[in-house]
Design a protein around this motif. Sequence first.
Motif, mmCIF file in Angstrom:
data_model
loop_
_atom_site.group_PDB
_atom_site.id
_atom_site.type_symbol
_atom_site.label_atom_id
_atom_site.label_comp_id
_atom_site.label_asym_id
_atom_site.label_seq_id
_atom_site.Cartn_x
_atom_site.Cartn_y
_atom_site.Cartn_z
ATOM 1 N N GLU A 1 43.056 37.349 36.769
ATOM 2 C CA GLU A 1 43.077 38.659 37.448
ATOM 3 C C GLU A 1 41.670 39.184 37.688
ATOM 4 O O GLU A 1 41.389 39.777 38.726
ATOM 5 N N THR B 1 40.548 37.615 40.895
ATOM 6 C CA THR B 1 41.303 37.880 42.125
ATOM 7 C C THR B 1 41.356 39.356 42.481
ATOM 8 O O THR B 1 41.392 39.709 43.649
ATOM 9 N N ASP C 1 43.739 41.454 42.464
ATOM 10 C CA ASP C 1 44.903 41.743 43.299
ATOM 11 C C ASP C 1 45.995 42.461 42.517
ATOM 12 O O ASP C 1 46.976 42.898 43.095
#
Length: 142
Positions: free
Chosen positions: A14, A17, A19
């Motif tokens: 995470e 990313t 996201d």
Amino acid sequence: MWWFIGAMALGIVEVFTLDLTFAMLAGGALAGGAASLLGAPLWLCIVIACLVAALLLFTLRPYLLKSLRARGELIETNAVALIGAGARTLDEVTETRGRVKLSGEVWSARTQDDAPAIPEGSEVTVVAIRGATAIVAPEKGE
């Protein structure tokens, strides 16, 4: 123990990313780990992990994304920030070759498919970046 290791691995992914998807999956893994610590059988831990991850993905994640985007427009960086920027051709730019001066640097450049060649010294606009190549088009005034 494996549930918590999995949650940490998802948390690390995470971080790269940003996201919020892997964070929600990590939350599911933590719920599965908590169920395991309370003595639930493996099948029930898996069901709990899946349900919590789905609940987080479809309820909390949209709210968090909306909240983050409401704070202000995201500032584009790196090559994406160059799209729409002006440049000057150093050589004739065709579909297969060319160079432009873009943000103080020399970039390889190409025109869009089936576009006419752009002569040396012309002002152009970057319409896309493909790898280390700027895809350019003549400025509107030219």
